[in-house]
Design a protein around this motif. Structure first.
Motif, PDB file in Angstrom:
ATOM      1  N   ALA A   1       0.841  -1.209   0.000  1.00 39.86           N
ATOM      2  CA  ALA A   1       0.000   0.000   0.000  1.00 39.86           C
ATOM      3  C   ALA A   1       0.873   1.255   0.000  1.00 39.86           C
ATOM      4  CB  ALA A   1      -0.926  -0.011   1.209  1.00 39.86           C
ATOM      5  N   LEU A   2       1.924   1.254   0.828  1.00 34.20           N
ATOM      6  CA  LEU A   2       2.792   2.420   0.934  1.00 34.20           C
ATOM      7  C   LEU A   2       3.545   2.704  -0.361  1.00 34.20           C
ATOM      8  CD1 LEU A   2       4.249   1.796   4.507  1.00 34.20           C
ATOM      9  CD2 LEU A   2       2.754   3.697   3.840  1.00 34.20           C
ATOM     10  N   ALA A   3       3.850   1.657  -1.104  1.00 37.19           N
ATOM     11  CA  ALA A   3       4.652   1.815  -2.324  1.00 37.19           C
ATOM     12  C   ALA A   3       4.023   2.779  -3.320  1.00 37.19           C
ATOM     13  CB  ALA A   3       4.861   0.455  -2.990  1.00 37.19           C
ATOM     14  N   GLU A   4       2.704   2.963  -3.253  1.00 42.71           N
ATOM     15  CA  GLU A   4       2.027   3.781  -4.255  1.00 42.71           C
ATOM     16  C   GLU A   4       1.575   5.136  -3.711  1.00 42.71           C
ATOM     17  OE1 GLU A   4      -1.020   1.477  -6.095  1.00 42.71           O
ATOM     18  OE2 GLU A   4       0.368  -0.068  -6.768  1.00 42.71           O
ATOM     19  N   LEU A   5       2.067   5.505  -2.503  1.00 45.64           N
ATOM     20  CA  LEU A   5       1.630   6.752  -1.885  1.00 45.64           C
ATOM     21  C   LEU A   5       2.715   7.817  -1.969  1.00 45.64           C
ATOM     22  CD1 LEU A   5      -0.110   5.297   1.284  1.00 45.64           C
ATOM     23  CD2 LEU A   5      -1.136   5.901  -0.917  1.00 45.64           C
TER      24      LEU A   5
ATOM     25  N   PRO B   1       6.583  12.045   1.876  1.00 41.79           N
ATOM     26  CA  PRO B   1       7.963  11.910   2.351  1.00 41.79           C
ATOM     27  C   PRO B   1       8.113  10.877   3.466  1.00 41.79           C
ATOM     28  CG  PRO B   1       7.371  14.226   2.126  1.00 41.79           C
ATOM     29  CD  PRO B   1       6.121  13.438   1.921  1.00 41.79           C
ATOM     30  N   LEU B   2       7.118  10.796   4.350  1.00 40.88           N
ATOM     31  CA  LEU B   2       7.166   9.818   5.439  1.00 40.88           C
ATOM     32  C   LEU B   2       7.347   8.405   4.918  1.00 40.88           C
ATOM     33  CD1 LEU B   2       4.288  10.806   7.916  1.00 40.88           C
ATOM     34  CD2 LEU B   2       6.722  10.665   8.454  1.00 40.88           C
ATOM     35  N   VAL B   3       6.753   8.138   3.776  1.00 37.65           N
ATOM     36  CA  VAL B   3       6.801   6.788   3.206  1.00 37.65           C
ATOM     37  C   VAL B   3       8.223   6.447   2.776  1.00 37.65           C
ATOM     38  CG1 VAL B   3       5.993   5.327   1.317  1.00 37.65           C
ATOM     39  CG2 VAL B   3       4.385   6.846   2.494  1.00 37.65           C
ATOM     40  N   ASN B   4       8.864   7.346   2.075  1.00 39.56           N
ATOM     41  CA  ASN B   4      10.245   7.093   1.644  1.00 39.56           C
ATOM     42  C   ASN B   4      11.148   6.801   2.832  1.00 39.56           C
ATOM     43  OD1 ASN B   4      10.235   7.105  -1.103  1.00 39.56           O
ATOM     44  ND2 ASN B   4      11.432   8.966  -1.348  1.00 39.56           N
ATOM     45  N   ASP B   5      11.014   7.617   3.877  1.00 37.81           N
ATOM     46  CA  ASP B   5      11.845   7.440   5.068  1.00 37.81           C
ATOM     47  C   ASP B   5      11.641   6.055   5.677  1.00 37.81           C
ATOM     48  OD1 ASP B   5      12.706  10.002   4.702  1.00 37.81           O
ATOM     49  OD2 ASP B   5      11.442  10.886   6.261  1.00 37.81           O
TER      50      ASP B   5
ATOM     51  N   ALA C   1      10.766  -4.213   1.321  1.00 42.67           N
ATOM     52  CA  ALA C   1      10.916  -2.756   1.405  1.00 42.67           C
ATOM     53  C   ALA C   1      11.688  -2.225   0.196  1.00 42.67           C
ATOM     54  CB  ALA C   1      11.627  -2.380   2.705  1.00 42.67           C
ATOM     55  N   GLN C   2      12.718  -2.953  -0.204  1.00 43.61           N
ATOM     56  CA  GLN C   2      13.502  -2.544  -1.376  1.00 43.61           C
ATOM     57  C   GLN C   2      12.635  -2.602  -2.636  1.00 43.61           C
ATOM     58  OE1 GLN C   2      16.599  -1.233  -1.403  1.00 43.61           O
ATOM     59  NE2 GLN C   2      16.219  -0.859  -3.578  1.00 43.61           N
ATOM     60  N   ALA C   3      11.831  -3.638  -2.738  1.00 43.57           N
ATOM     61  CA  ALA C   3      10.930  -3.767  -3.898  1.00 43.57           C
ATOM     62  C   ALA C   3       9.931  -2.613  -3.933  1.00 43.57           C
ATOM     63  CB  ALA C   3      10.200  -5.108  -3.848  1.00 43.57           C
ATOM     64  N   SER C   4       9.464  -2.193  -2.748  1.00 41.53           N
ATOM     65  CA  SER C   4       8.527  -1.071  -2.677  1.00 41.53           C
ATOM     66  C   SER C   4       9.201   0.233  -3.088  1.00 41.53           C
ATOM     67  CB  SER C   4       7.951  -0.948  -1.261  1.00 41.53           C
ATOM     68  OG  SER C   4       7.118  -2.053  -0.965  1.00 41.53           O
ATOM     69  N   LEU C   5      10.471   0.394  -2.696  1.00 43.64           N
ATOM     70  CA  LEU C   5      11.227   1.579  -3.119  1.00 43.64           C
ATOM     71  C   LEU C   5      11.376   1.607  -4.637  1.00 43.64           C
ATOM     72  CD1 LEU C   5      14.008   1.702  -0.381  1.00 43.64           C
ATOM     73  CD2 LEU C   5      12.328   3.508  -0.837  1.00 43.64           C
ATOM     74  N   GLU C   6      11.652   0.450  -5.210  1.00 44.32           N
ATOM     75  CA  GLU C   6      11.805   0.369  -6.672  1.00 44.32           C
ATOM     76  C   GLU C   6      10.476   0.635  -7.382  1.00 44.32           C
ATOM     77  OE1 GLU C   6      13.544  -3.473  -7.204  1.00 44.32           O
ATOM     78  OE2 GLU C   6      15.438  -2.878  -6.235  1.00 44.32           O
ATOM     79  N   ARG C   7       9.402   0.168  -6.758  1.00 47.45           N
ATOM     80  CA  ARG C   7       8.073   0.427  -7.308  1.00 47.45           C
ATOM     81  C   ARG C   7       7.795   1.940  -7.296  1.00 47.45           C
ATOM     82  NH1 ARG C   7       3.789  -0.219 -10.541  1.00 47.45           N
ATOM     83  NH2 ARG C   7       1.801   0.100  -9.515  1.00 47.45           N
TER      84      ARG C   7
ATOM     85  N   ASN D   1       7.643   7.341 -10.175  1.00 50.48           N
ATOM     86  CA  ASN D   1       8.122   8.713  -9.962  1.00 50.48           C
ATOM     87  C   ASN D   1       7.578   9.335  -8.686  1.00 50.48           C
ATOM     88  OD1 ASN D   1       9.716   8.917 -12.367  1.00 50.48           O
ATOM     89  ND2 ASN D   1       7.821   9.155 -13.530  1.00 50.48           N
ATOM     90  N   LEU D   2       7.541   8.522  -7.645  1.00 48.21           N
ATOM     91  CA  LEU D   2       7.102   9.017  -6.344  1.00 48.21           C
ATOM     92  C   LEU D   2       8.326   9.209  -5.463  1.00 48.21           C
ATOM     93  CD1 LEU D   2       4.065   6.637  -5.734  1.00 48.21           C
ATOM     94  CD2 LEU D   2       3.990   9.006  -6.483  1.00 48.21           C
TER      95      LEU D   2
END
Length: 209
Positions: free
Chosen positions: A166-170, A173-177, A196-202, A207-208
């Motif tokens: 869910a967080l990967a698509e939001l 800034p809090l999400v990236n941290d 978590a790494q996969a979510s960062l790549e997503r 472009n989030l």
């Protein structure tokens, strides 16, 4: 508003009809024409043993909208039946689907957070899916993101995965941290770090940041 051709009692009987189209139509007509009568009846039907009936009641409560929320929250708090509790949570999603710009009362977030700790996995998973749904709505996003971030610290890997997805698509800034911290925390399970790494790549692909 024109009166429906069926009486309230006929519509109530139709909620148990084997044809799903008739059940859904009865829901809509009850909500439009008999809202005050429909609310307690639909809440009561959440206890019905027939999945077709309680799922229809969930839809009907969603059509009734935010007037059904106080009773759904109260029933969740007082029931010890996992199916009923899950229905209450799923009905909140239906309310949100039908009224996406209207915010829920603060108590709703308290109930959803509490639901994540339910022993019944269906209840907990329903709560997580509901938070994921609400996180995409401007009226709820700011309140939901911190709950999803907290869910990433749970022991249940399935919860962590759901929260990370869910967080990967939001866009926040809090999400990236949160994701960067999880991806690099060697004290975490390797699967959590990988997710978590996969979510960062997503996020990067979307472009989030």
């Amino acid at each position: 508003m024109d009166s429906p051709s069926q009486s309230f009692d006929q519509l109530l009987a139709d909620l148990a009809h084997p044809n799903p189209n008739i059940r859904d139509n009865a829901c809509s007509l009850m909500a439009q024409h008999f809202a005050d009568q429909a609310l307690p009846q639909l809440i009561s039907l959440l206890h019905d043993p027939d999945p077709a009936v309680y799922r229809t009641a969930v839809k009907g409560l969603g059509i009734l909208g935010h007037q059904s929320v106080p009773q759904l929250l109260e029933l969740f708090e007082t029931s010890d039946n996992g199916t009923v509790k899950a229905c209450c949570i799923k009905a909140l999603v239906q309310v949100s689907v039908n009224f996406p710009t209207q915010a829920f009362p603060a108590q709703t977030m308290d109930v959803l957070e509490k639901a994540l700790d339910e022993a019944n996995p269906v209840v907990a998973q329903s709560a997580l899916m509901t938070l994921g749904h609400l996180s995409k709505q401007d009226s709820e996003k700011e309140r939901v993101i911190p709950l999803l971030i907290k869910a990433c610290e749970r022991d249940n890997i399935a919860h962590v995965q759901g929260a990370l997805m869910a967080l990967a698509e939001l866009d926040a800034p809090l999400v990236n941290d949160c994701l960067e911290k999880l991806a690099s925390d060697m004290s975490k399970d390797s699967l959590v770090r990988e997710m978590a790494q996969a979510s960062l790549e997503r996020r990067e692909s979307l472009n989030l940041g």
